[in-house]
Design a protein around this motif. Structure first.
Motif, PDB file in Angstrom:
ATOM      1  N   LEU A 156       8.359  -7.376  -6.222  1.00 10.17           N
ATOM      2  CA  LEU A 156       9.235  -8.471  -5.799  1.00 10.17           C
ATOM      3  C   LEU A 156      10.084  -8.038  -4.607  1.00 10.17           C
ATOM      4  CD1 LEU A 156      10.443  -9.741  -9.309  1.00 10.17           C
ATOM      5  CD2 LEU A 156       8.824 -10.867  -7.774  1.00 10.17           C
ATOM      6  N   HIS A 157      10.509  -6.772  -4.636  1.00  9.92           N
ATOM      7  CA  HIS A 157      11.346  -6.228  -3.557  1.00  9.92           C
ATOM      8  C   HIS A 157      10.586  -6.219  -2.229  1.00  9.92           C
ATOM      9  CE1 HIS A 157      14.591  -3.741  -1.894  1.00  9.92           C
ATOM     10  NE2 HIS A 157      13.655  -3.000  -1.343  1.00  9.92           N
TER      11      HIS A 157
ATOM     12  N   SER B  75      13.317  -4.117  -8.281  1.00 15.29           N
ATOM     13  CA  SER B  75      13.568  -5.334  -7.524  1.00 15.29           C
ATOM     14  C   SER B  75      14.730  -5.165  -6.545  1.00 15.29           C
ATOM     15  CB  SER B  75      13.878  -6.481  -8.490  1.00 15.29           C
ATOM     16  OG  SER B  75      14.301  -7.625  -7.797  1.00 15.29           O
TER      17      SER B  75
ATOM     18  N   MET C  18      17.133 -10.929 -12.550  1.00 21.50           N
ATOM     19  CA  MET C  18      16.982  -9.648 -13.256  1.00 21.50           C
ATOM     20  C   MET C  18      18.275  -9.294 -14.002  1.00 21.50           C
ATOM     21  SD  MET C  18      14.006  -8.246 -12.869  1.00 21.50           S
ATOM     22  CE  MET C  18      12.560  -8.366 -11.837  1.00 21.50           C
TER      23      MET C  18
ATOM     24  N   HIS D 166      15.790 -12.903  -2.271  1.00 21.32           N
ATOM     25  CA  HIS D 166      15.983 -11.599  -2.925  1.00 21.32           C
ATOM     26  C   HIS D 166      17.227 -11.612  -3.804  1.00 21.32           C
ATOM     27  CE1 HIS D 166      12.930  -8.747  -1.869  1.00 21.32           C
ATOM     28  NE2 HIS D 166      12.952  -9.116  -0.602  1.00 21.32           N
TER      29      HIS D 166
ATOM     30  N   ALA E  26      12.739  -2.557 -14.158  1.00 18.29           N
ATOM     31  CA  ALA E  26      12.274  -3.649 -13.296  1.00 18.29           C
ATOM     32  C   ALA E  26      13.383  -4.083 -12.339  1.00 18.29           C
ATOM     33  CB  ALA E  26      11.816  -4.834 -14.150  1.00 18.29           C
TER      34      ALA E  26
ATOM     35  N   ILE F 275      16.432 -13.351  -6.990  1.00 20.86           N
ATOM     36  CA  ILE F 275      15.628 -12.482  -7.871  1.00 20.86           C
ATOM     37  C   ILE F 275      16.526 -11.449  -8.544  1.00 20.86           C
ATOM     38  CG2 ILE F 275      13.857 -10.674  -7.893  1.00 20.86           C
ATOM     39  CD1 ILE F 275      12.404 -12.317  -5.702  1.00 20.86           C
ATOM     40  N   ASN F 276      17.427 -10.839  -7.777  1.00 20.14           N
ATOM     41  CA  ASN F 276      18.353  -9.859  -8.351  1.00 20.14           C
ATOM     42  C   ASN F 276      19.240 -10.507  -9.412  1.00 20.14           C
ATOM     43  OD1 ASN F 276      17.276  -7.930  -6.690  1.00 20.14           O
ATOM     44  ND2 ASN F 276      19.010  -7.827  -5.297  1.00 20.14           N
TER      45      ASN F 276
ATOM     46  N   GLY G 293       8.944  -4.830 -10.561  1.00 25.80           N
ATOM     47  CA  GLY G 293      10.191  -5.153  -9.863  1.00 25.80           C
ATOM     48  C   GLY G 293      10.115  -4.827  -8.384  1.00 25.80           C
TER      49      GLY G 293
END
Length: 199
Positions: free
Chosen positions: A163-164, A27, A180, A173, A23, A176-177, A160
């Motif tokens: 989301l990217h 992402s 993760m 972004h 994932a 989000i990274n 994932g």
């Protein structure tokens, strides 16, 4: 056989280093670049399965020093992958991660992934459904495991990558990274605690 398939589903779908990193790669880098990494996870997972089936894993992991080294390598590598995901596409801190980890990164993660050995040992040592024909049962288990493993890991990669693909800001972004990567670090912490509790 259905009981075995259900066990495979629940053991593989739960968040562990493989699915979380799949994932995270999606992402951080998108679906297509993440496919090479998931291919490596697939090859590594089957390699671990073969070492468990052959008994090599039991012999090697019976040596306490090797278990400690494996755990240390796993923690270090998961931390490295978390950093690659966290800093994907940026020049932050000590790492510039524009290129996604490839096939060998996925293979290496599975080889040093304690969950991969635990899951394979549980599934191949238990859930007998054809005890009179061990070769058939082992082959059937490999087919069933892979038939479930592939869509689960592709699903996590796709989640994932979704989301990217979202049209969100660079800061979004990056958050989000970071999320993760933090999830992977939680797995690292749980692995360390699990290792301490078994000693």
């Amino acid at each position: 056989m259905l009981t075995f398939a259900a066990a495979v589903l629940f053991l593989i779908i739960t968040p562990g280093p493989g699915v979380l990193s799949a994932a995270g790669m999606g992402s951080a880098y998108g679906f297509r670049p993440g496919l090479r990494y998931v291919l490596g996870l697939f090859l590594g997972s089957n390699l671990v399965g073969l070492t468990v089936i052959s008994g090599v894993a039991a012999i090697v992991l019976s040596v306490p020093v090797i278990r400690v080294v494996l755990m240390g390598a796993s923690v270090a590598y998961l931390t490295y992958l978390a950093a690659r995901i966290a800093f994907a596409g940026s020049r932050i801190a000590f790492i510039e991660a524009k290129t996604p980890p490839g096939v060998m990164a996925g293979v290496l993660l599975q080889i040093i992934n304690p969950k991969a050995y635990a899951v394979n040992t549980t599934l191949f040592a238990g859930f007998a459904f054809a005890p009179e024909n061990l070769v058939f049962e082992t082959a059937a288990k490999l087919v069933i495991m892979n038939a479930i493993w592939i869509p689960i890991h592709l699903g996590w990669l796709w989640a994932g990558a979704s989301l990217h693909r979202l049209n969100i800001s660079e800061a979004g972004h990056r958050r989000i990274n970071y999320l993760m990567a933090a999830s992977m670090l939680v797995v690292v912490a749980l692995a360390i605690l699990s290792g301490l509790n078994t000693e």
